[in-house]
Scaffold this motif. Structure first.
Motif, PDB file in Angstrom:
ATOM      1  N   LYS A   7       0.856  -1.172   0.000  1.00  0.00           N
ATOM      2  CA  LYS A   7       0.000   0.000   0.000  1.00  0.00           C
ATOM      3  C   LYS A   7       0.900   1.232   0.000  1.00  0.00           C
ATOM      4  O   LYS A   7       2.087   1.187   0.354  1.00  0.00           O
ATOM      5  CB  LYS A   7      -0.905   0.027   1.226  1.00  0.00           C
ATOM      6  CG  LYS A   7      -1.874  -1.142   1.331  1.00  0.00           C
ATOM      7  CD  LYS A   7      -3.025  -1.005   0.367  1.00  0.00           C
ATOM      8  CE  LYS A   7      -4.082  -2.077   0.619  1.00  0.00           C
ATOM      9  NZ  LYS A   7      -5.217  -1.959  -0.327  1.00  0.00           N
ATOM     10  N   VAL A  76       1.649   9.901  -7.005  1.00  0.00           N
ATOM     11  CA  VAL A  76       1.044   9.056  -8.038  1.00  0.00           C
ATOM     12  C   VAL A  76       2.059   8.779  -9.146  1.00  0.00           C
ATOM     13  O   VAL A  76       2.135   7.662  -9.676  1.00  0.00           O
ATOM     14  CB  VAL A  76      -0.234   9.717  -8.593  1.00  0.00           C
ATOM     15  CG1 VAL A  76      -0.783   8.910  -9.765  1.00  0.00           C
ATOM     16  CG2 VAL A  76      -1.290   9.832  -7.496  1.00  0.00           C
ATOM     17  N   GLY A  80       2.115   5.261  -8.333  1.00  0.00           N
ATOM     18  CA  GLY A  80       0.950   4.847  -9.110  1.00  0.00           C
ATOM     19  C   GLY A  80      -0.376   4.905  -8.388  1.00  0.00           C
ATOM     20  O   GLY A  80      -1.423   4.749  -9.026  1.00  0.00           O
ATOM     21  N   GLN A  81      -0.364   5.146  -7.083  1.00  0.00           N
ATOM     22  CA  GLN A  81      -1.614   5.154  -6.325  1.00  0.00           C
ATOM     23  C   GLN A  81      -1.377   5.798  -4.966  1.00  0.00           C
ATOM     24  O   GLN A  81      -0.247   6.092  -4.591  1.00  0.00           O
ATOM     25  CB  GLN A  81      -2.125   3.729  -6.110  1.00  0.00           C
ATOM     26  CG  GLN A  81      -1.201   2.862  -5.243  1.00  0.00           C
ATOM     27  CD  GLN A  81      -1.556   1.404  -5.282  1.00  0.00           C
ATOM     28  OE1 GLN A  81      -1.468   0.784  -6.345  1.00  0.00           O
ATOM     29  NE2 GLN A  81      -1.935   0.845  -4.141  1.00  0.00           N
ATOM     30  N   ASP A  83      -3.127   5.114  -1.030  1.00  0.00           N
ATOM     31  CA  ASP A  83      -4.084   4.323  -0.261  1.00  0.00           C
ATOM     32  C   ASP A  83      -4.358   4.875   1.139  1.00  0.00           C
ATOM     33  O   ASP A  83      -5.453   4.681   1.674  1.00  0.00           O
ATOM     34  CB  ASP A  83      -3.562   2.887  -0.096  1.00  0.00           C
ATOM     35  CG  ASP A  83      -3.221   2.235  -1.414  1.00  0.00           C
ATOM     36  OD1 ASP A  83      -4.152   1.746  -2.078  1.00  0.00           O
ATOM     37  OD2 ASP A  83      -2.037   2.214  -1.791  1.00  0.00           O
ATOM     38  N   THR A 123      -6.097  14.933  -1.565  1.00  0.00           N
ATOM     39  CA  THR A 123      -5.936  13.475  -1.687  1.00  0.00           C
ATOM     40  C   THR A 123      -7.235  12.715  -1.908  1.00  0.00           C
ATOM     41  O   THR A 123      -7.205  11.536  -2.266  1.00  0.00           O
ATOM     42  CB  THR A 123      -5.271  12.905  -0.417  1.00  0.00           C
ATOM     43  OG1 THR A 123      -6.101  13.173   0.731  1.00  0.00           O
ATOM     44  CG2 THR A 123      -3.890  13.502  -0.201  1.00  0.00           C
ATOM     45  N   GLN A 126      -7.941  10.493  -5.049  1.00  0.00           N
ATOM     46  CA  GLN A 126      -7.137   9.272  -5.067  1.00  0.00           C
ATOM     47  C   GLN A 126      -7.679   8.245  -4.076  1.00  0.00           C
ATOM     48  O   GLN A 126      -7.718   7.043  -4.372  1.00  0.00           O
ATOM     49  CB  GLN A 126      -5.677   9.599  -4.738  1.00  0.00           C
ATOM     50  CG  GLN A 126      -4.949  10.373  -5.821  1.00  0.00           C
ATOM     51  CD  GLN A 126      -4.848   9.597  -7.120  1.00  0.00           C
ATOM     52  OE1 GLN A 126      -4.628   8.384  -7.117  1.00  0.00           O
ATOM     53  NE2 GLN A 126      -4.988  10.294  -8.233  1.00  0.00           N
ATOM     54  N   GLN A 129     -10.519   6.289  -5.411  1.00  0.00           N
ATOM     55  CA  GLN A 129     -10.130   5.234  -6.351  1.00  0.00           C
ATOM     56  C   GLN A 129      -9.646   3.982  -5.636  1.00  0.00           C
ATOM     57  O   GLN A 129      -9.893   2.860  -6.108  1.00  0.00           O
ATOM     58  CB  GLN A 129      -9.033   5.755  -7.284  1.00  0.00           C
ATOM     59  CG  GLN A 129      -9.479   6.849  -8.232  1.00  0.00           C
ATOM     60  CD  GLN A 129      -8.359   7.311  -9.156  1.00  0.00           C
ATOM     61  OE1 GLN A 129      -7.476   6.539  -9.519  1.00  0.00           O
ATOM     62  NE2 GLN A 129      -8.391   8.578  -9.539  1.00  0.00           N
ATOM     63  N   THR A 130      -8.960   4.152  -4.512  1.00  0.00           N
ATOM     64  CA  THR A 130      -8.371   3.006  -3.819  1.00  0.00           C
ATOM     65  C   THR A 130      -9.195   2.538  -2.618  1.00  0.00           C
ATOM     66  O   THR A 130      -8.817   1.584  -1.956  1.00  0.00           O
ATOM     67  CB  THR A 130      -6.955   3.363  -3.315  1.00  0.00           C
ATOM     68  OG1 THR A 130      -7.030   4.507  -2.448  1.00  0.00           O
ATOM     69  CG2 THR A 130      -6.033   3.658  -4.479  1.00  0.00           C
TER      70      THR A 130
END
Length: 234
Positions: A7, A76, A80-81, A83, A123, A126, A129-130
């Motif tokens: 994560k 990102v 890439g992400q 969490d 944030t 994002q 999305q997660t």
């Protein structure tokens, strides 16, 4: 129990004290960690102390929303992400209300409260999305007022209220929100230098373990507000 390895977590004010303690615990549990602070030299030093390739150091002042937006873009681009967000940056200035300066009041509200909002605002897409986790570090001063604490109390009461209301707004996106309210912690807060006499206090790594436990918890369970204090006083 949730699998939290790989994560990606963002910790504001991650160079020392509570933020660094949380960063250390997350790295030890296989999480990719991003730490930020106003001084890039301090952030780079903390990254080196964490001793992991999975740590990213970013310069960001939470009082500046654009800084937080750029921080998320860097996160990102690198990992890439996003969490997990730990809104930890904060400061304290203590004086009777009739003697408190405008500068000290604004510094606390802008950092401790508006900064928490800026981090959330930057944030949240994002985290949608997660289906991520947003944790604010408040204080027992967010429910217990004390002399010479009017500005600090105001900021931390605000953090508690903000995070609890955000929890109600964001759980519809499967985003969890928790505020942690520590009592006395061994840290550099208010220009304190940690020393051997701090052994009775909560240690930063204790709060780090608490965050790990929250992240691993059954997704159907949400401790939305946690008060934590030393077992005994000095």
């Amino acid at each position: 129990m949730q699998n939290i390895e790989n994560k990606v977590a963002y910790i504001t004010g991650g160079t020392k004290g509570i933020g660094f303690g949380i960063a250390k615990s997350l790295v030890e549990n296989g999480i990719k960690v991003v730490i930020s602070g106003r001084n890039i030299e301090d952030v780079e030093k903390a990254k080196a102390e964490l001793g992991s390739e999975n740590v990213l150091a970013i310069q960001s002042d939470v009082r500046n929303f654009d800084d937080e937006v750029k921080a998320v873009e860097q996160i990102v681009a690198s990992f890439g992400q996003l969490d997990i967000v730990i809104a930890n940056a904060g400061l304290g200035k203590f004086a009777p209300v009739d003697k408190m300066s405008l500068e000290d009041w604004n510094a606390m509200i802008d950092t401790n409260l508006t900064g928490v909002f800026h981090t959330m605002k930057a944030t949240v897409e994002q985290l949608k999305q997660t289906k991520g986790y947003y944790i604010s570090i408040a204080s027992l001063a967010g429910t217990n007022f004390f002399p010479q604490g009017a500005g600090y109390n105001a900021s931390k009461f605000g953090v508690v209220g903000f995070t609890q209301a955000a929890m109600l707004d964001l759980r519809n996106y499967d985003i969890k929100c928790t505020t942690i309210m520590p009592g006395s912690v061994t840290s550099h807060f208010n220009e304190h230098v940690p020393n051997e006499e701090d052994g009775w206090k909560i240690q930063p790594e204790d709060l780090g373990q608490m965050v790990v436990d929250l992240l691993k918890m059954n997704p159907n369970v949400l401790p939305s507000k946690i008060e934590v204090r030393p077992t005994k006083t000095k």
